[in-house]
Design a protein around this motif. Sequence first.
Motif, PDB file in Angstrom:
ATOM      1  N   CYS A 210      34.357  26.674  38.228  1.00 46.88           N
ATOM      2  CA  CYS A 210      35.229  26.001  37.260  1.00 46.88           C
ATOM      3  C   CYS A 210      35.829  26.951  36.234  1.00 46.88           C
ATOM      4  O   CYS A 210      36.840  26.621  35.627  1.00 46.88           O
ATOM      5  CB  CYS A 210      34.454  24.895  36.555  1.00 46.88           C
ATOM      6  SG  CYS A 210      34.004  23.538  37.647  1.00 46.88           S
ATOM      7  N   ASP A 211      35.194  28.109  36.006  1.00 50.45           N
ATOM      8  CA  ASP A 211      35.770  29.083  35.083  1.00 50.45           C
ATOM      9  C   ASP A 211      35.012  30.392  35.194  1.00 50.45           C
ATOM     10  O   ASP A 211      33.861  30.438  35.643  1.00 50.45           O
ATOM     11  CB  ASP A 211      35.729  28.586  33.637  1.00 50.45           C
ATOM     12  CG  ASP A 211      36.713  29.336  32.740  1.00 50.45           C
ATOM     13  OD1 ASP A 211      37.645  29.960  33.276  1.00 50.45           O
ATOM     14  OD2 ASP A 211      36.553  29.304  31.511  1.00 50.45           O
ATOM     15  N   LEU A 212      35.675  31.457  34.780  1.00 50.67           N
ATOM     16  CA  LEU A 212      35.095  32.789  34.641  1.00 50.67           C
ATOM     17  C   LEU A 212      35.398  33.275  33.243  1.00 50.67           C
ATOM     18  O   LEU A 212      36.497  33.031  32.710  1.00 50.67           O
ATOM     19  CB  LEU A 212      35.698  33.760  35.658  1.00 50.67           C
ATOM     20  CG  LEU A 212      35.378  33.481  37.130  1.00 50.67           C
ATOM     21  CD1 LEU A 212      36.522  33.957  38.011  1.00 50.67           C
ATOM     22  CD2 LEU A 212      34.090  34.175  37.527  1.00 50.67           C
ATOM     23  N   SER A 213      34.440  33.928  32.603  1.00 55.38           N
ATOM     24  CA  SER A 213      34.734  34.510  31.296  1.00 55.38           C
ATOM     25  C   SER A 213      35.778  35.604  31.478  1.00 55.38           C
ATOM     26  O   SER A 213      35.962  36.151  32.574  1.00 55.38           O
ATOM     27  CB  SER A 213      33.462  35.062  30.659  1.00 55.38           C
ATOM     28  OG  SER A 213      32.893  36.072  31.470  1.00 55.38           O
ATOM     29  N   ARG A 214      36.455  35.941  30.404  1.00 52.27           N
ATOM     30  CA  ARG A 214      37.566  36.890  30.518  1.00 52.27           C
ATOM     31  C   ARG A 214      37.114  38.276  30.949  1.00 52.27           C
ATOM     32  O   ARG A 214      37.880  39.018  31.556  1.00 52.27           O
ATOM     33  CB  ARG A 214      38.323  36.945  29.193  1.00 52.27           C
ATOM     34  CG  ARG A 214      39.032  35.621  28.906  1.00 52.27           C
ATOM     35  CD  ARG A 214      39.797  35.607  27.599  1.00 52.27           C
ATOM     36  NE  ARG A 214      40.292  34.254  27.368  1.00 52.27           N
ATOM     37  CZ  ARG A 214      41.579  33.911  27.363  1.00 52.27           C
ATOM     38  NH1 ARG A 214      42.494  34.820  27.592  1.00 52.27           N
ATOM     39  NH2 ARG A 214      41.939  32.665  27.144  1.00 52.27           N
ATOM     40  N   ASP A 215      35.858  38.639  30.646  1.00 49.08           N
ATOM     41  CA  ASP A 215      35.355  39.939  31.071  1.00 49.08           C
ATOM     42  C   ASP A 215      34.659  39.878  32.429  1.00 49.08           C
ATOM     43  O   ASP A 215      34.163  40.882  32.932  1.00 49.08           O
ATOM     44  CB  ASP A 215      34.407  40.530  30.028  1.00 49.08           C
ATOM     45  CG  ASP A 215      33.168  39.662  29.800  1.00 49.08           C
ATOM     46  OD1 ASP A 215      33.015  38.631  30.496  1.00 49.08           O
ATOM     47  OD2 ASP A 215      32.359  40.008  28.926  1.00 49.08           O
ATOM     48  N   GLY A 216      34.609  38.683  33.049  1.00 47.81           N
ATOM     49  CA  GLY A 216      34.003  38.543  34.362  1.00 47.81           C
ATOM     50  C   GLY A 216      32.498  38.527  34.363  1.00 47.81           C
ATOM     51  O   GLY A 216      31.877  38.497  35.433  1.00 47.81           O
TER      52      GLY A 216
END
Length: 750
Positions: A297-303
């Motif tokens: 559903c989502d990934l943080s911006r730094d992965g």
Amino acid sequence: MAADARDQVTDELSTGASHGAAPARPSVAAHPRAPSVAPAAAQSPDSRSADVHGSAAAAPAPVPLPEAGGPRDAVTRLHAHGCWYPSANTDGTQVAFICDRGGVPQLWAGPVDGDEVRLLDSSPDPVKEVSWSPDGHWIAYTTAPGGGEHTRVLCVRPDGTGRRILAGADPASSAYLGRWAHDGSAVAVTVAAPPARTYGDGTGQLAQPVPADSHPDGTRLPADWAERDGRATLLGAATYDVGPGTGPDVTPIDLTAVAAPAVRSGGGLSAYLIDPDGLASPVLLATETHAATLRVCDLSRDGALVLLRRGPRGRREAVLRRTADAATTCTVPVADGDPWIGRFSPDARTLWLRSNADREYAALFAVALDADGEPRGRSVVAEREGSDLELLAFAQDGRTAALVWNVLGASRLESVETFPTRQAPDRTGAAAPIALPHEVVTRITAAGPGRLVLALSGSQRRPGVWAHDGASPLRTPWSSRDEDAVPPGRPPVRPVPLRLTARDGLPLSGWYYRAPGRAPGEPAPCVIHLHGGPEEQERPVFNPLYHELIGRGLDVFAPDVRGSSGHGRSFVDADLGAGRFAALDDVADCAAHAVTAGPADPTRLAVMGRSYGGYLTFASLVWHPDLFRTGVAVCGMSDLLTFFAGTEPWLAESAAHKYGHPERDRELLHALSPMSRIDALRVPLLAIHGEHDTNVPPGESEQFVRAARERGVPAEVLTLRDEGHDFLRADNRRLFRRAAADWMERYLHV
């Protein structure tokens, strides 16, 4: 969105100039914090998410395809059409969307403010999901080859070039979309491994007996697996209580007489990050051996963090996992419905979730996180009494949230500012309501700075896409106009809400559609229409089937029986296990109320439904054989044991919580199966099924009709070619509606 809301009748295709191919850009392999593939030993120790066999589904390999953008002139000229599932490019000037103007749901794109749309994939495979990459270079989408239930994920450049399959090329496998990495370097895809073809020694039977509290492979079930007695455990202020359901006396069952195996063996689900350019190998994010659902559903911006949604129907959960060591840091129960359950804040110190944890209705939660993704606390930051938070979307900056609330079946849209800082990680600003031109929002997404794109539907319009940039939402030029919804002189009927009380005191409700031309108190033939799910909800949207029935002089009452969504978690759980007997009584109670409050003619009642509603149709005709004059069952289950044996393994995993386990609860499933009471059938029946339906296999309709004919009851099967569980092609949908209305008209003697 319900398939019935996306009808196809026709309009002329607009053309658009092609755009140049997007330049190459770094892939996921070049991302400084890109997740790496975790070895099997590093998978989470949680037995529900770990692959107990130490392996995942084979990583998908991209398969190039010939270009298929066109033709520029529609083969089928449509008078009206539906547009839905929009996804915008980076600056919000262009939108990719699904449209059926060519007779089947296909991938289109066009400007928000212009009408020169372009067809990006002219293949006849229906499109189900769309997602434009954050960098604008690719459009990923899901199709259903042959109209069946198996899906594959493809991608294409915005100009129609570079089309390729990312996952699901194997006809026996299936794949669906997750989120893009925030830099657009990779898209998350879930792959379902193909099911095993034989059982045990290859005879089609399970080789060894399965313990009652275990999965088919012997692994232990969750501790709460037995909570299926149909009792509504109250979490809020409601005062009703639903017992386990009494139902009729159950005839002793000869379990040795069941020829089909109770469950299909199958593989698992694996989630990957895939580089659409093919410059980097797929990155494994998670795998589950016996999974019901698994979506990124989502990934943080730094992965560094990934948000997963998993679990069976009624027991979904959000799972927060670190990508470096595959450690699960947090799990939170979340509501059924829209799979896009939440997003990370830009700094990944707050996780925003649409959840009903310890609540009757879903609300907006804020989960505060530390630098390692460990939770530091959670709180409810936005709620609406008696209403579910149904959709949650964020602007591109991640600081403005759009909240869609389900208020008695209609949508209420609000915008709130979020402040994800260390000092105030769980605050939101005041809610700003946004007026809607139609009743129901089916999807909402960001479209550049300060703009949202909405998919709307209503009782007097076809599904369309609208843009909102601070003022009132504006219809996109390529969406159908309201006046094109139906032929001239036959305006759609606005339904009126009806409320009633079931025989055990449970509040029920529904929408009544009155055919025009009758005096207010004049009794009319009436069709009780039952939605699918059962966790769906009857909504005030334009339904071409209802319009067809009303045009034949038939009233329609579309209720929400127990098990439906939109009325709180206790209502959804009130039909679990033996509680389903009470759901069958709900159908009779709703029919009686249609007579007293409709007004429906008690001598001219019919019942109809699709999917779970098809099951209820079969069941109502044998549990209440003197109530209805006829029925039309669409893609319904007639025997829950043969349903479990024939459905997809991941669907069986999800359905077992709702209906009962096919090994442990065989007697209950047999008692709840319409086939177990086929001798009670008295009235004619029409069954309609898609030939490629692997959700509810066509044999479910065929065996019921065959048994009815053997007992001298008129019964027919209509098989729709090139269709699966949802009917998506224009000619088949018209055939379906007309066949159902002809059957009703014939037996209700309108």
